[in-house]
Scaffold this motif. Structure first.
Motif, PDB file in Angstrom:
ATOM      1  N   GLU A   1       0.868  -1.168   0.000  1.00  0.00           N
ATOM      2  CA  GLU A   1       0.000   0.000   0.000  1.00  0.00           C
ATOM      3  C   GLU A   1       0.907   1.222   0.000  1.00  0.00           C
ATOM      4  O   GLU A   1       2.015   1.175   0.538  1.00  0.00           O
TER       5      GLU A   1
ATOM      6  N   GLN B   1       2.965   0.247   3.602  1.00  0.00           N
ATOM      7  CA  GLN B   1       2.628  -1.048   4.193  1.00  0.00           C
ATOM      8  C   GLN B   1       2.997  -2.155   3.214  1.00  0.00           C
ATOM      9  O   GLN B   1       2.865  -1.987   2.000  1.00  0.00           O
TER      10      GLN B   1
ATOM     11  N   ILE C   1       3.064  -9.004   7.775  1.00  0.00           N
ATOM     12  CA  ILE C   1       2.661  -7.636   7.430  1.00  0.00           C
ATOM     13  C   ILE C   1       3.476  -6.657   8.249  1.00  0.00           C
ATOM     14  O   ILE C   1       3.857  -6.949   9.396  1.00  0.00           O
TER      15      ILE C   1
ATOM     16  N   TYR D   1       3.925  -2.127   8.678  1.00  0.00           N
ATOM     17  CA  TYR D   1       3.890  -0.747   8.213  1.00  0.00           C
ATOM     18  C   TYR D   1       5.307  -0.342   7.820  1.00  0.00           C
ATOM     19  O   TYR D   1       6.293  -0.959   8.257  1.00  0.00           O
TER      20      TYR D   1
ATOM     21  N   HIS E   1      -6.979   3.112   1.770  1.00  0.00           N
ATOM     22  CA  HIS E   1      -6.470   2.112   2.717  1.00  0.00           C
ATOM     23  C   HIS E   1      -6.595   2.499   4.183  1.00  0.00           C
ATOM     24  O   HIS E   1      -6.415   1.653   5.064  1.00  0.00           O
TER      25      HIS E   1
ATOM     26  N   ILE F   1      -4.650   4.231   6.085  1.00  0.00           N
ATOM     27  CA  ILE F   1      -3.400   4.321   6.832  1.00  0.00           C
ATOM     28  C   ILE F   1      -3.033   5.789   7.048  1.00  0.00           C
ATOM     29  O   ILE F   1      -3.072   6.587   6.114  1.00  0.00           O
TER      30      ILE F   1
ATOM     31  N   ASP G   1      -0.147   5.645  12.286  1.00  0.00           N
ATOM     32  CA  ASP G   1       0.136   4.216  12.135  1.00  0.00           C
ATOM     33  C   ASP G   1       1.622   3.967  11.864  1.00  0.00           C
ATOM     34  O   ASP G   1       2.147   2.901  12.208  1.00  0.00           O
TER      35      ASP G   1
ATOM     36  N   LYS H   1      -9.095  -8.239   8.907  1.00  0.00           N
ATOM     37  CA  LYS H   1      -8.494  -7.432   7.831  1.00  0.00           C
ATOM     38  C   LYS H   1      -9.550  -7.240   6.746  1.00  0.00           C
ATOM     39  O   LYS H   1     -10.586  -7.901   6.735  1.00  0.00           O
ATOM     40  N   THR H   2      -9.272  -6.345   5.809  1.00  0.00           N
ATOM     41  CA  THR H   2     -10.206  -6.127   4.709  1.00  0.00           C
ATOM     42  C   THR H   2      -9.440  -5.650   3.485  1.00  0.00           C
ATOM     43  O   THR H   2      -8.215  -5.546   3.505  1.00  0.00           O
TER      44      THR H   2
ATOM     45  N   HIS I   1      -7.578  -3.654   0.630  1.00  0.00           N
ATOM     46  CA  HIS I   1      -6.589  -2.575   0.661  1.00  0.00           C
ATOM     47  C   HIS I   1      -5.769  -2.577   1.949  1.00  0.00           C
ATOM     48  O   HIS I   1      -5.063  -1.610   2.236  1.00  0.00           O
ATOM     49  N   ASP I   2      -5.840  -3.662   2.689  1.00  0.00           N
ATOM     50  CA  ASP I   2      -4.816  -3.996   3.670  1.00  0.00           C
ATOM     51  C   ASP I   2      -3.820  -4.877   2.911  1.00  0.00           C
ATOM     52  O   ASP I   2      -4.225  -5.788   2.175  1.00  0.00           O
TER      53      ASP I   2
ATOM     54  N   TYR J   1      -4.194  -8.685   3.434  1.00  0.00           N
ATOM     55  CA  TYR J   1      -5.453  -9.193   2.884  1.00  0.00           C
ATOM     56  C   TYR J   1      -5.354  -9.326   1.368  1.00  0.00           C
ATOM     57  O   TYR J   1      -5.739 -10.347   0.785  1.00  0.00           O
TER      58      TYR J   1
END
Length: 199
Positions: free
Chosen positions: A14, A28, A45, A47, A62, A64, A68, A153-154, A156-157, A160
């Motif tokens: 991301e 990310q 994962i 950041y 996303h 973020i 974060d 999670k969903t 645009h993570d 995911y």
């Protein structure tokens, strides 16, 4: 080499989004590993710290924020983790341009072959109205499987989306019975039928 003999690692970044006069930056990264002889494993994962502003449009996608990223490592510090997961693997991404571009921070890394599930899905199902990762997974009934692997999670993570990419690859290999095909079958996709319908 046969597809059945290969281990795949999916990767997704991301980003901070593009702004006038500035290049994009990753914020990310997510990866996961899979092979025909096993399940999705080694989900990872992180950041990524950047001094660049996150554009409003990117943040809307996303979610973020710089909060974060406050204690996140810079991309170069993640090199050992990235190298361990991608070395000697076929690397999978959905529209791999962004992933290849951000990995240019590590010149001469030698990762590959690269498998692009966007191009594969266009070749596999040229008549679908959308080949975005989310639309494909919903149409093909993969969304629940993705969520089961990475709950909370969903879309645009980065993790995911990486898991979604690898499950999409698994679906293509299974539906088209490519287990015993050479890896080049996944690298060199024929999207002419999709292009005919698009244009």
């Amino acid at each position: 080499m046969k597809i059945s003999e290969i281990t795949f690692t999916a990767i997704d970044f991301e980003s901070a989004g593009t702004a006038p006069g500035k290049t994009d930056a990753p914020v990310q990264i997510g990866t996961c590993t899979w092979s025909l002889t096993g399940n999705v494993s080694d989900t990872w994962i992180s950041y990524i710290h950047t001094d660049q502003d996150i554009t409003w449009s990117a943040q809307k996608v996303h979610g973020i924020t710089h909060d974060d990223l406050r204690d996140a490592p810079k991309l170069m510090l993640l090199w050992p983790s990235i190298k361990r997961r991608l070395k000697n693997k076929a690397v999978v991404a959905h529209g791999h341009g962004t992933e290849k571009r951000f990995l240019h921070a590590f010149p001469g890394h030698g990762f590959g072959p690269w498998i692009d599930t966007l191009q594969l899905s266009r070749a596999a199902w040229p008549d679908l109205p959308s080949h975005s990762l989310g639309d494909l997974c919903k149409t093909l009934g993969l969304e629940e499987k993705v969520t089961a692997i990475v709950p909370e999670k969903t879309w645009h993570d980065a993790l995911y989306d990486a898991v979604a990419s690898i499950l999409l690859l698994e679906k293509i290999i299974s539906d088209f019975e490519l287990q015993d095909a050479d890896i080049s079958t996944l690298e060199n996709t024929d999207t002419r039928e999709w292009r005919k319908q698009r244009y």
